[in-house]
Write a protein that holds these residues in place. Structure first.
Motif, PDB file in Angstrom:
ATOM      1  N   UNK A 180       0.829  -1.208   0.000  1.00  0.00           N
ATOM      2  CA  UNK A 180       0.000   0.000   0.000  1.00  0.00           C
ATOM      3  C   UNK A 180       0.863   1.257   0.000  1.00  0.00           C
ATOM      4  N   UNK A 181       1.859   1.299   0.875  1.00  0.00           N
ATOM      5  CA  UNK A 181       2.699   2.492   0.957  1.00  0.00           C
ATOM      6  C   UNK A 181       3.575   2.657  -0.288  1.00  0.00           C
ATOM      7  N   UNK A 182       4.087   1.557  -0.811  1.00  0.00           N
ATOM      8  CA  UNK A 182       4.959   1.656  -1.984  1.00  0.00           C
ATOM      9  C   UNK A 182       4.199   1.936  -3.273  1.00  0.00           C
ATOM     10  N   UNK A 183       2.864   1.907  -3.228  1.00  0.00           N
ATOM     11  CA  UNK A 183       2.062   2.224  -4.422  1.00  0.00           C
ATOM     12  C   UNK A 183       1.184   3.448  -4.196  1.00  0.00           C
ATOM     13  N   UNK A 184       1.579   4.313  -3.265  1.00  0.00           N
ATOM     14  CA  UNK A 184       0.800   5.538  -3.050  1.00  0.00           C
ATOM     15  C   UNK A 184       0.650   6.314  -4.353  1.00  0.00           C
ATOM     16  N   UNK A 185      -0.560   6.789  -4.584  1.00  0.00           N
ATOM     17  CA  UNK A 185      -0.823   7.672  -5.724  1.00  0.00           C
ATOM     18  C   UNK A 185      -0.786   9.103  -5.205  1.00  0.00           C
ATOM     19  N   UNK A 186       0.249   9.840  -5.561  1.00  0.00           N
ATOM     20  CA  UNK A 186       0.463  11.182  -4.994  1.00  0.00           C
ATOM     21  C   UNK A 186      -0.541  12.196  -5.501  1.00  0.00           C
ATOM     22  N   UNK A 187      -1.351  11.811  -6.492  1.00  0.00           N
ATOM     23  CA  UNK A 187      -2.377  12.710  -7.020  1.00  0.00           C
ATOM     24  C   UNK A 187      -3.743  12.448  -6.397  1.00  0.00           C
ATOM     25  N   UNK A 188      -3.841  11.448  -5.504  1.00  0.00           N
ATOM     26  CA  UNK A 188      -5.132  11.076  -4.930  1.00  0.00           C
ATOM     27  C   UNK A 188      -5.020  10.954  -3.409  1.00  0.00           C
ATOM     28  N   UNK A 189      -6.160  10.738  -2.759  1.00  0.00           N
ATOM     29  CA  UNK A 189      -6.179  10.454  -1.337  1.00  0.00           C
ATOM     30  C   UNK A 189      -6.150   8.940  -1.178  1.00  0.00           C
ATOM     31  N   UNK A 190      -5.162   8.428  -0.454  1.00  0.00           N
ATOM     32  CA  UNK A 190      -4.906   6.993  -0.361  1.00  0.00           C
ATOM     33  C   UNK A 190      -5.490   6.421   0.929  1.00  0.00           C
TER      34      UNK A 190
END
Length: 488
Positions: A180-190
């Motif tokens: 989950x942390x290694x695939x954070x989408x920096x353009x969205x709310x995770x």
């Protein structure tokens, strides 16, 4: 993109923090609440990146070709497969995702100079070690073609289907959290939705899982505004472990009520958490609190308790610093007499070069190690024996070691150790504690070695004394390990 609430079709979670604990009785609807949020967030994929981890996770942690094919052909397959309890092949999918996390980490290693230029950081130290901190009898390692489990006692490969259900659950959950942390989408709310992650986990494992979550948030704290972990649980150890963090808020799900208002964990809860975070041990075996200065000591004594097969009846309480240890001692002294008829508790501090004894504050008995820190016991004869060697054999290996490690930063320290008359008893050896194991080819973490040696001590050792007891302190060993406490 910081937001303060999440909602589903009928559910609403307000007062959002980075870690959001949802508590409630069986049947209160916690799972339905999380799934409702998951389904709506997925429909709003332009704003949210969401992952839901169901309870009762089935299968074995090993990659499966059919699972990989299903995930490759259908982007929605994983979400549909996990929308129920007892999700089939859950752990096989987790193993596949963790393999993807390795590739993503290597990409970050290539792209981010801060990681690439730090020689202490790699996938093994930053990711595998986090999983292995959850485990006590096995380790997850990089094999030739896939990950493999190995026994810490003899380093043999173990089939994933043969490891315990608790270890399997711990590895799977850790892999999912890391992914989950290694695939954070920096353009969205995770959003990570964890539905009863404590299922099948011993209280110690539950507490360590909480620390893993906190450590990952610490690593990604620059992105804290776009991260929310929401978990439902009945676990006091997990709640108390997480409550030590400023990231945490707690709410209660009641029957037929679909709105949860989260409140930040209080300072009072954080203060009492270590004492009441291990109710299973207290109720079943009357374990005694042992206040310790740091995480290293905690792992050593957890291993010692396991190795002793129930003879060492303590549960380690982590202070985290000398100041907090003093605060916990004060709290313990003031509270225990109001709760129990004949209370007993212990506190054990590092030696840090001091040799004087500490005064007891009954019902709390206070001890100081008779060496600099717990890792210094690694060089005693019983700990060396736990690695299958003697001091003379260690010296011989250490004298040969520089031949293939001429540029190692700790050459001088190892040379000094070999020549020391007291085996660095009162010297700080934190830098070389794992190196000591490595020099003699021991694959075990140093905490496991020391814990196993402590857990193997017998009353005959106490009567005849030995080097490990001398480094630990005879009175401490007598009372803490063998329970020879006389209330006075």
């Amino acid at each position: 993109m910081k937001i303060s609430e999440l909602s589903g079709e009928t559910s609403r979670l307000s007062g959002l923090n980075n870690i959001n604990i949802i508590m409630g009785r069986n049947g209160a609807g916690k799972s339905r609440f999380l799934r409702d949020i998951d389904q709506k967030a997925r429909r709003n994929e332009q704003e949210f990146h969401v992952r839901y981890i169901s309870p009762e996770r089935a299968g074995s942690f090993q990659r499966n070709g059919n699972v990989l094919t299903n995930m490759s052909r259908d982007a929605e397959w994983l979400q549909r497969n996990r929308a129920v309890n007892q999700a089939s092949d859950f752990k096989s999918a987790s193993a596949t995702l963790f393999s993807d996390a390795e590739k993503l980490y290597l990409r970050r290693l290539s792209d981010i100079p801060e990681i690439r230029n730090d020689p202490t950081r790699n996938f093994k130290s930053d990711r595998l070690s986090k999983i292995n901190r959850l485990l006590t009898n096995i380790s997850l390692e990089l094999g030739n073609t896939d990950y493999e489990f190995r026994s810490l006692s003899d380093h043999r490969v173990i089939d994933p289907s043969q490891i315990s259900s608790g270890e399997s659950e711990a590895v799977t959950l850790a892999a999912e959290i890391i992914y989950f942390f290694d695939t954070l989408d920096l353009e969205k709310f995770n959003v990570l939705l964890l539905d009863e992650p404590d299922v099948h986990l011993h209280p110690d494992l539950q507490a360590r899982l909480g620390k893993l979550i906190i450590s990952m948030l610490d690593e990604f704290k620059t992105h804290a505004d776009i991260i929310a972990i929401c978990l439902s649980t009945h676990s006091s150890p997990l709640v108390c472990s997480l409550a030590a963090s400023p990231y945490v808020s707690i709410g209660t799900k009641s029957f037929a009520v679909n709105e949860i208002s989260l409140k930040p964990a209080s300072d009072e809860l954080r203060k009492i958490a270590p004492f009441f975070g291990h109710p299973l041990s207290l109720s079943l075996s009357e374990d005694v609190a042992l206040i310790l200065e740091g995480e290293d000591d905690e792992r050593v004594w957890q291993q010692a308790a396991r190795t002793s097969q129930g003879l060492i009846k303590v549960f380690p309480v982590l202070a985290g610093s000398v100041d907090q240890q003093s605060q916990l001692e004060d709290f313990c002294v003031n509270l225990l007499n109001t709760l129990y008829d004949n209370p007993v508790a212990f506190s054990l501090r590092d030696g840090d070069g001091a040799t004087d004894s500490l005064q007891h504050r009954l019902p709390l008995r206070r001890y100081r190690l008779r060496c600099y820190a717990i890792e210094n016991t690694l060089l005693t004869n019983p700990c060396l024996a736990a690695m299958g060697i003697t001091w003379e054999e260690f010296v011989a290996a250490a004298e040969k070691w520089p031949g293939n490690n001429q540029t190692h930063s700790d050459l001088k320290l190892i040379a000094e150790l070999v020549k020391s008359k007291d085996r660095f008893r009162h010297k700080k050896i934190k830098k070389i504690r794992q190196l000591i194991c490595s020099i003699v080819g021991c694959k075990k973490p140093w905490e496991v070695v020391v814990g196993q040696a402590i857990g193997a001590l017998t009353k005959e050792d106490l009567e005849n004394s030995n080097m490990l007891i001398d480094f630990l302190g005879e009175e401490m060993v007598s009372n803490v390990i063998f329970g020879n406490v006389i209330n006075s």
